[in-house]
Motif scaffolding. Structure first.
Motif, mmCIF file in Angstrom:
data_model
loop_
_atom_site.group_PDB
_atom_site.id
_atom_site.type_symbol
_atom_site.label_atom_id
_atom_site.label_comp_id
_atom_site.label_asym_id
_atom_site.label_seq_id
_atom_site.Cartn_x
_atom_site.Cartn_y
_atom_site.Cartn_z
ATOM 1 N N TRP A 297 10.754 -51.219 -10.562
ATOM 2 C CA TRP A 297 10.199 -49.879 -10.822
ATOM 3 C C TRP A 297 11.317 -48.856 -11.014
ATOM 4 O O TRP A 297 11.252 -48.009 -11.917
ATOM 5 C CB TRP A 297 9.296 -49.468 -9.666
ATOM 6 C CG TRP A 297 8.716 -48.090 -9.821
ATOM 7 C CD1 TRP A 297 7.615 -47.743 -10.550
ATOM 8 C CD2 TRP A 297 9.208 -46.888 -9.236
ATOM 9 N NE1 TRP A 297 7.388 -46.397 -10.456
ATOM 10 C CE2 TRP A 297 8.357 -45.832 -9.649
ATOM 11 C CE3 TRP A 297 10.279 -46.579 -8.402
ATOM 12 C CZ2 TRP A 297 8.547 -44.522 -9.258
ATOM 13 C CZ3 TRP A 297 10.477 -45.280 -8.009
ATOM 14 C CH2 TRP A 297 9.611 -44.254 -8.442
ATOM 15 N N CYS A 298 12.366 -48.927 -10.194
ATOM 16 C CA CYS A 298 13.460 -47.961 -10.283
ATOM 17 C C CYS A 298 14.199 -48.074 -11.619
ATOM 18 O O CYS A 298 14.554 -47.058 -12.236
ATOM 19 C CB CYS A 298 14.442 -48.171 -9.127
ATOM 20 S SG CYS A 298 13.756 -47.774 -7.505
ATOM 21 N N SER A 299 14.433 -49.297 -12.079
ATOM 22 C CA SER A 299 15.188 -49.487 -13.317
ATOM 23 C C SER A 299 14.415 -48.992 -14.532
ATOM 24 O O SER A 299 15.022 -48.551 -15.522
ATOM 25 C CB SER A 299 15.538 -50.968 -13.496
ATOM 26 O OG SER A 299 14.351 -51.748 -13.542
ATOM 27 N N PHE A 300 13.083 -49.055 -14.494
ATOM 28 C CA PHE A 300 12.284 -48.600 -15.624
ATOM 29 C C PHE A 300 11.931 -47.119 -15.535
ATOM 30 O O PHE A 300 11.854 -46.426 -16.552
ATOM 31 C CB PHE A 300 10.993 -49.418 -15.722
ATOM 32 C CG PHE A 300 11.214 -50.878 -15.991
ATOM 33 C CD1 PHE A 300 12.374 -51.312 -16.612
ATOM 34 C CD2 PHE A 300 10.271 -51.820 -15.607
ATOM 35 C CE1 PHE A 300 12.589 -52.660 -16.854
ATOM 36 C CE2 PHE A 300 10.480 -53.169 -15.849
ATOM 37 C CZ PHE A 300 11.647 -53.587 -16.468
ATOM 38 N N MET A 301 11.725 -46.627 -14.332
ATOM 39 C CA MET A 301 11.250 -45.254 -14.164
ATOM 40 C C MET A 301 12.387 -44.235 -14.178
ATOM 41 O O MET A 301 12.164 -43.077 -14.563
ATOM 42 C CB MET A 301 10.475 -45.125 -12.850
ATOM 43 C CG MET A 301 9.592 -43.891 -12.791
ATOM 44 S SD MET A 301 8.290 -43.936 -14.045
ATOM 45 C CE MET A 301 8.023 -42.185 -14.280
ATOM 46 N N ALA A 302 13.590 -44.624 -13.790
ATOM 47 C CA ALA A 302 14.701 -43.673 -13.722
ATOM 48 C C ALA A 302 15.028 -43.068 -15.096
ATOM 49 O O ALA A 302 15.080 -41.835 -15.237
ATOM 50 C CB ALA A 302 15.923 -44.343 -13.101
ATOM 51 N N PRO A 303 15.258 -43.874 -16.150
ATOM 52 C CA PRO A 303 15.537 -43.247 -17.455
ATOM 53 C C PRO A 303 14.346 -42.468 -18.003
ATOM 54 O O PRO A 303 14.523 -41.439 -18.660
ATOM 55 C CB PRO A 303 15.896 -44.438 -18.358
ATOM 56 C CG PRO A 303 15.329 -45.622 -17.680
ATOM 57 C CD PRO A 303 15.365 -45.334 -16.227
ATOM 58 N N TYR A 304 13.135 -42.955 -17.707
ATOM 59 C CA TYR A 304 11.952 -42.224 -18.150
ATOM 60 C C TYR A 304 11.889 -40.847 -17.497
ATOM 61 O O TYR A 304 11.597 -39.838 -18.154
ATOM 62 C CB TYR A 304 10.690 -43.025 -17.817
ATOM 63 C CG TYR A 304 9.417 -42.383 -18.301
ATOM 64 C CD1 TYR A 304 8.857 -42.736 -19.517
ATOM 65 C CD2 TYR A 304 8.759 -41.419 -17.547
ATOM 66 C CE1 TYR A 304 7.692 -42.149 -19.978
ATOM 67 C CE2 TYR A 304 7.607 -40.823 -17.981
ATOM 68 C CZ TYR A 304 7.063 -41.191 -19.199
ATOM 69 O OH TYR A 304 5.914 -40.592 -19.642
ATOM 70 N N PHE A 305 12.188 -40.783 -16.203
ATOM 71 C CA PHE A 305 12.094 -39.524 -15.477
ATOM 72 C C PHE A 305 13.165 -38.540 -15.953
ATOM 73 O O PHE A 305 12.903 -37.334 -16.064
ATOM 74 C CB PHE A 305 12.229 -39.785 -13.976
ATOM 75 C CG PHE A 305 11.928 -38.596 -13.120
ATOM 76 C CD1 PHE A 305 10.627 -38.161 -12.948
ATOM 77 C CD2 PHE A 305 12.951 -37.897 -12.502
ATOM 78 C CE1 PHE A 305 10.346 -37.055 -12.168
ATOM 79 C CE2 PHE A 305 12.673 -36.791 -11.712
ATOM 80 C CZ PHE A 305 11.368 -36.365 -11.544
ATOM 81 N N LEU A 306 14.366 -39.029 -16.243
ATOM 82 C CA LEU A 306 15.428 -38.150 -16.741
ATOM 83 C C LEU A 306 15.062 -37.566 -18.108
ATOM 84 O O LEU A 306 15.267 -36.372 -18.369
ATOM 85 C CB LEU A 306 16.749 -38.916 -16.827
ATOM 86 C CG LEU A 306 17.358 -39.365 -15.495
ATOM 87 C CD1 LEU A 306 18.621 -40.192 -15.736
ATOM 88 C CD2 LEU A 306 17.671 -38.161 -14.611
ATOM 89 N N LEU A 307 14.519 -38.402 -18.982
ATOM 90 C CA LEU A 307 14.083 -37.912 -20.284
ATOM 91 C C LEU A 307 12.915 -36.939 -20.137
ATOM 92 O O LEU A 307 12.802 -35.964 -20.883
ATOM 93 C CB LEU A 307 13.685 -39.099 -21.169
ATOM 94 C CG LEU A 307 13.294 -38.788 -22.615
ATOM 95 C CD1 LEU A 307 14.432 -38.095 -23.344
ATOM 96 C CD2 LEU A 307 12.896 -40.068 -23.342
ATOM 97 N N GLU A 308 12.084 -37.197 -19.155
ATOM 98 C CA GLU A 308 10.952 -36.317 -18.894
ATOM 99 C C GLU A 308 11.417 -34.927 -18.455
ATOM 100 O O GLU A 308 10.856 -33.904 -18.883
ATOM 101 C CB GLU A 308 10.075 -36.952 -17.814
ATOM 102 C CG GLU A 308 8.740 -36.316 -17.628
ATOM 103 C CD GLU A 308 7.903 -37.119 -16.642
ATOM 104 O OE1 GLU A 308 6.792 -37.525 -17.005
ATOM 105 O OE2 GLU A 308 8.382 -37.343 -15.499
#
Length: 553
Positions: A297-308
């Motif tokens: 979850w961390c590896s997929f959600m971290a870049p998504y959250f930064l772009l968000e």
């Protein structure tokens, strides 16, 4: 009788009568031209004309003996504000504009969008970019314009210059930076929207896993190997698309930056991480452990959250990329990832981060929904052909209902509320069949699949909570429609890509100019002219009243 100024014979004015040269007079004409040319070199005339008796625009065609340049009705043409350009990448205004810095690229030169190399900095013998631009400007006698490729293009410029399913077609009166009459390199033609294919296939893997494991569809006896095949296919497509786009980032990073500034395509930068989360959620039961590791979850959600944070910050802080300016149906893609991330967080056992993501996603879903639903007058007008992405209206509430059900373990009132909103939007779009027809096939058509599949999964979960014939029939119907749509689009994509070779045409959307080259008409009225309008209206009123009083007396 026409007056002519008295000057010495060496300064006499010579007027030439222009007429059609007949075939038999061709030899005589050549001799006369040579004599007159020699005479012109010796005696340079200075023309002095009487401006009082000169008729206005008396000649429709004037020929200069010094330049040979012909002008046909120049004054009337100058009044045309929207002159149609040929969009060849070399007709950018002026003479010989294809060779000028900042105006266009020569035929076959795609270095404008290549990644800037540091070779010139390391080797002092090679001239730098600034030096090359200075030399070119000296040779051409022109100054560079502020249309550099690596500069940010205003979001409104894309809406004004483009049309099509994903704002990917240039309007007829617009020009582009690259040549249109030849095929561009494959990487330059490969758009970020190809991750929509991965979204459609990965969401189908989630759907068929749900069909195979849900109690509401247990009577169908669906084998889990269908889910396994779809999951492997989606994984293979994701790897190939990701590898190709990474190559594009390496070799044509300037083109990638153009896509990031695009109001529609910027939302597809969220797609790779959403696809990865879909693959983790829809993994086959024989490969899926009971509880996923939180590192996934961390590896997929971290870049998504930064772009968000980047995109939501632009919406919040205002400017040219505020939400009311750039909002379009694909903006839901930047919201749906919060709900998908909440589902995955719940599966790894982190319920509090799941609730946090659900709250953030729902808040922004409401804002995007209201903005798109009421169509603020400050927002840009969406083109008529931007219809496939309208199905994104269904995706966000469907994913919100699934996320809430996964976090709290039941399809309660809030889950049903979100699901019913999605169901109504689904029905309101289905009844308008003509709304989604009449334009060519493109990768944008995959925008149909992901929202329809998400609504099908939500319907299956609703049928588990309310096990009636109607709910089960609706779940089967929506699942069949979404799977059929994915199959048709997958076959069409293969045919267009490998048989007809029409899937990736020249990506004209990234090659638009930062500013229009033709003169734009000014609006008839401006907001700051309110005082002038009021004074004019009062003056007219007073003059009318005075005239009426005089007439009465």
């Amino acid at each position: 009788m026409e007056r002519r100024p008295a000057f010495p014979s060496s300064f006499e004015t010579h007027f030439i009568d222009i007429h059609e040269v007949l075939p038999e007079e061709e030899d005589k004409g050549k001799t006369q031209k040579i004599d007159k040319a020699d005479h012109k070199r010796i005696n340079r005339p200075i023309k002095v004309r009487d401006t009082n008796k000169r008729p206005h625009r008396s000649l429709n065609r004037q020929v200069s003996l010094e330049t040979g340049f012909s002008v046909h009705n120049w004054e009337s043409k100058a009044k045309d504000d929207r002159r149609v350009l040929t969009r060849s990448g070399r007709s950018l205004g002026g003479f010989d504009s294809a060779n000028r810095i900042g105006l266009g690229a020569p035929k076959g030169d795609f270095s404008l969008f290549k990644t800037k190399s540091t070779l010139s900095k390391q080797n002092p013998l090679l001239p730098s970019c600034k030096e090359r631009e200075t030399v070119s400007q000296r040779n051409d006698g022109s100054t560079g314009l502020d249309d550099s490729v690596n500069e940010s293009v205003p979001a409104g410029r894309y809406f004004a210059a483009l049309r099509g399913p994903e704002l990917d077609q240039v309007k007829d009166y617009e020009d582009i930076l690259l040549p249109k009459d030849e095929k561009w390199p494959f990487l330059l033609r490969f758009p970020i929207g190809c991750f929509g294919i991965c979204l459609g296939l990965s969401s189908q893997a989630v759907l068929w896993r749900t069909l195979a494991t849900s109690p509401a569809t247990k009577f169908l006896h669906i084998t889990p190997f269908v889910n396994l095949g779809l999951w492997l296919l989606a994984l293979a497509v994701l790897i190939s698309v990701s590898f190709t786009y990474i190559l594009k980032c390496i070799f044509y990073f300037e083109a990638v930056k153009r896509e990031f500034f695009h109001p529609v395509r910027v939302n597809f930068f969220f797609a790779p991480w959403v696809v990865c989360m879909f693959l983790a959620i829809g993994a086959p039961p024989m490969l899926d452990p009971q509880i996923l590791h939180p590192a996934i979850w961390c590896s997929f959600m971290a870049p998504y959250f930064l772009l968000e944070l980047k995109i939501y910050g632009q919406w919040l802080s205002g400017g040219k990329r505020r939400l009311c300016k750039v909002a379009n149906p694909s903006s839901y893609l930047s919201v749906v990832g919060n709900f998908v991330g909440a589902i995955l967080a719940s599966k790894v056992g982190w319920n509090e981060p799941a609730k946090f993501l659900w709250a953030v996603g729902f808040a922004h879903y409401l804002v995007v929904f209201v903005t798109l639903y009421q169509r603020l007058p400050t927002s840009e007008t969406l083109p008529k052909e931007l219809h496939p992405v309208y199905s994104m209206f269904i995706a966000a509430p469907s994913a919100a209902s699934l996320a809430w059900q996964t976090i709290y373990g039941e399809f309660d009132g809030l889950s049903r509320t979100c699901y019913f909103i999605a169901l109504f939007l689904y029905a309101s779009l289905v009844v308008r069949i003509n709304f989604f027809t009449g334009f060519r096939f493109s990768v944008a058509w995959w925008s149909y699949t992901f929202p329809m599949t998400t609504a099908s999964v939500a319907t299956i979960k609703y049928a588990e909570q309310v096990p009636t014939i109607i709910s089960k029939g609706l779940a089967l119907t929506l699942s069949f429609v979404s799977s059929t749509m994915v199959a048709i689009l997958f076959i069409s994509t293969l045919l267009h890509a490998f048989v007809w070779h029409t899937l990736f045409p020249n990506d004209l959307a990234i090659a638009i100019k930062k500013r229009r080259l033709v003169k734009e008409k000014k609006p008839f009225k401006r907001a700051y002219d309110i005082k002038r309008w009021t004074k004019q209206a009062l003056t007219k009123n007073s003059s009318v009243n005075k005239d009426s009083d005089k007439a009465g007396h």
